[in-house]
Write an enzyme that holds these catalytic residues in place. Structure first.
Site, short mmCIF file in Angstrom:
data_model
loop_
_atom_site.label_atom_id
_atom_site.label_comp_id
_atom_site.label_asym_id
_atom_site.label_seq_id
_atom_site.Cartn_x
_atom_site.Cartn_y
_atom_site.Cartn_z
CB SER A 260 47.29 -3.52 -57.39
OG SER A 260 48.14 -4.57 -57.77
NE ARG B 91 59.91 -7.44 -63.24
CZ ARG B 91 58.82 -7.29 -62.50
NH1 ARG B 91 58.91 -6.67 -61.32
NH2 ARG B 91 57.66 -7.75 -62.90
CB SER C 259 50.57 -7.06 -68.51
OG SER C 259 51.15 -6.01 -67.76
CG ASP D 67 51.37 -10.83 -58.29
OD1 ASP D 67 52.12 -11.02 -59.26
OD2 ASP D 67 50.87 -9.72 -58.02
NE ARG E 138 53.49 -11.04 -55.05
CZ ARG E 138 52.85 -10.22 -54.20
NH1 ARG E 138 52.56 -10.63 -52.99
NH2 ARG E 138 52.49 -9.00 -54.57
C1 S3P Z 1 50.30 -5.47 -60.98
C2 S3P Z 1 50.17 -6.25 -62.09
C3 S3P Z 1 50.80 -7.58 -62.25
C4 S3P Z 1 51.28 -8.14 -60.93
C5 S3P Z 1 51.99 -7.11 -60.12
C6 S3P Z 1 51.08 -5.92 -59.81
C7 S3P Z 1 49.64 -4.15 -60.94
O1 S3P Z 1 51.92 -7.46 -63.11
O2 S3P Z 1 52.11 -9.25 -61.15
O3 S3P Z 1 52.44 -7.65 -58.89
O4 S3P Z 1 49.53 -3.55 -59.84
O5 S3P Z 1 49.21 -3.68 -62.00
P1 S3P Z 1 51.78 -7.60 -64.70
O6 S3P Z 1 51.04 -6.43 -65.21
O7 S3P Z 1 53.21 -7.62 -65.20
O8 S3P Z 1 51.06 -8.89 -64.95
#
Ligand code: S3P
Length: 429
Positions: free
Chosen positions: A23, A122, A167, A315, A388
């Site tokens: 991230s 998605r 999110s 995650d 994962r």
């Molecule tokens: C992420 C946010 C999460 C996470 C993803 C990385 C990010 O997703 O599951 O692996 O870097 O902002 P969501 O925003 O869909 O929860």
């Protein structure tokens, strides 16, 4: 298609470092590219997802040098990106496509974003809806729900948005659009999701304030280049934390792991299950807390996981379900419907795979109940194209009653290119 066979281990031992946080790596490229001056990034994750983001900015005219250790991003300011001369391919990366949709909504040019067969399934309306409310012009398949997405950059205005989902991708897309919007943009979420965007935007000098589950940003202020040190990814460390806890006789030190409180749900959950986890040498770099994580094999017991804890470990549920399967008693996971729209439906994928390993699992719409057993029976599992899921089942194989095979393991390269090397390094047979 690649398959990998893992052999049971007597112990998991040693000292490792995991690759950089996925991230934070994405955000370092995005903010570095639209800041003024040269941003340096060390610890950048060279996984396929992050390379997709890096290539997107190169395609939009940003020079990014990489000597294998440090990235140098020659940022051109808020309005310095140029129209890409082709479709931008985000590969498997949800973070790339959703954050870029926000950023590109406010540019003075046209963009098309797409991805692989998994990403094109998605949901995208979760970012498209608030962005359109800000004045964005976005078209996509299924009425804007699915990629490819076409974005005709347009003037934006700030909004006050109550996100129905916790999110970070939704929140970050809106905040990035907010950098270009007239006035103030406010995002509220039902539970706090990872706050790396807020921290890094602040570090780059944005006019941003976060308070609880609410963030406010004012558009128009230029960002200034920074030095970014990317910590190790706690989501990658999680596989080795579980490996160390469930394999008898283990002691493993994972160095330099990011321990941002919005990401440490995995440590809280495993500790509540009876896991012995110690944080050592806590420090902070570029606005993000870091620690060394020591794990020792432990007798785990089942717990109930719900509410605020869920986004803080979102995650990690595939590997948490592996820990739950060898814990005593029952683990109940609730409020985790989001797992159904990740790289694959992670509730179904883990329920199916754990059943192949002899575990009793009940699926619910928003989670699952896992009944603990002592060991896994040797299995042949399928990753469903999800990194994962693949890594979680390989960790399960360490405590199975025979060699176990996982099919379709190429996807591991999206987030953890040296996973196999580290697994070999720490497994004692
Ligand atoms: C992420 C946010 C999460 C996470 C993803 C990385 C990010 O997703 O599951 O692996 O870097 O902002 P969501 O925003 O869909 O929860």
């Amino acid at each position: 298609m690649n398959s990998y066979t893992v052999h049971p281990a007597k112990a998991v031992k040693g000292e490792i470092s995991v690759p950089g946080d996925k991230s934070i790596s994405h955000r370092s490229i995005i903010l570095g590219s639209i800041a003024r001056g040269v941003t340096t990034v060390t610890g950048f994750l060279r996984g396929e997802d992050n390379i997709a983001t890096l290539n997107a900015f190169r395609a939009m005219g940003i020079t990014i040098e990489d000597d294998g250790v440090t990235l140098k991003i020659h940022g051109q300011g808020l309005h310095g990106l140029a129209e890409a001369d082709d479709v931008i391919d985000c590969g498997n990366s949800g973070t790339s496509i959703r954050l870029l949709t926000g950023l590109l909504s406010g540019q003075a040019f046209f963009s098309v974003l797409t991805g692989d067969k998994y990403l094109r399934k998605r949901p995208m309306k979760r970012v498209v809806t608030p962005l359109v409310a800000m004045g964005a012009r976005i078209a996509g398949r299924a009425g804007g729900e699915k990629a490819p997405l076409g974005i005709s950059g347009s003037p934006l205005s700030g909004i006050s948005y109550d996100s129905p989902v916790a999110s970070a991708q939704v929140k970050s897309a809106i905040l990035l659009a907010g950098l270009y919007a007239a006035g103030e943009t406010i995002v509220r979420e039902p539970h706090l999701s990872r706050d790396h965007s807020e921290r890094m935007l602040k570090h780059f000098g944005a006019d941003i304030k976060a308070c609880g589950t609410e963030v406010k940003i004012r558009g128009g202020r230029e960002l200034q280049a920074q030095e970014i040190v990317v910590p190790g990814d706690i989501s990658s460390a999680a596989f080795f934390m579980v490996a160390g806890l469930i394999t008898p006789g283990s002691e493993l030190l994972i160095k330099g792991v990011g321990v941002n409180p919005t990401r440490t749900g995995i440590i809280d959950i495993l500790s509540l299950m009876g896991g012995r986890i110690t944080l050592l040498n806590q420090r902070e770099f570029s606005g993000e807390p870091i620690a060394d994580v020591l794990v020792e094999s432990s007798a785990l017991h089942g717990i109930e996981i719900s509410g605020d804890l869920v986004p803080r470990a979102i995650d990690e549920f595939p590997v948490i379900s592996v820990a739950a399967a060898v814990a005593s008693g029952r683990t109940v996971i609730k409020d985790a419907r989001e797992l159904r729209v990740k790289e694959t439906d992670r509730i179904k994928a883990m329920a199916d795979n754990l059943r192949l390993a002899g575990v009793r699992v009940e699926e619910a719409d928003d989670g699952m109940t896992v009944h603990g057993a002592e060991k896994f029976t040797a299995f042949h599992a399928d990753s469903c194209g999800d990194h994962r899921i693949a890594m979680s089942m390989l960790i399960a194989g360490l405590v199975a009653n025979g060699p176990c095979t996982v099919d379709d393991t190429e996807c591991i390269a999206t987030s953890f290119p040296n996973f196999f090397a580290l697994l070999e390094q720490v497994s004692h047979r």
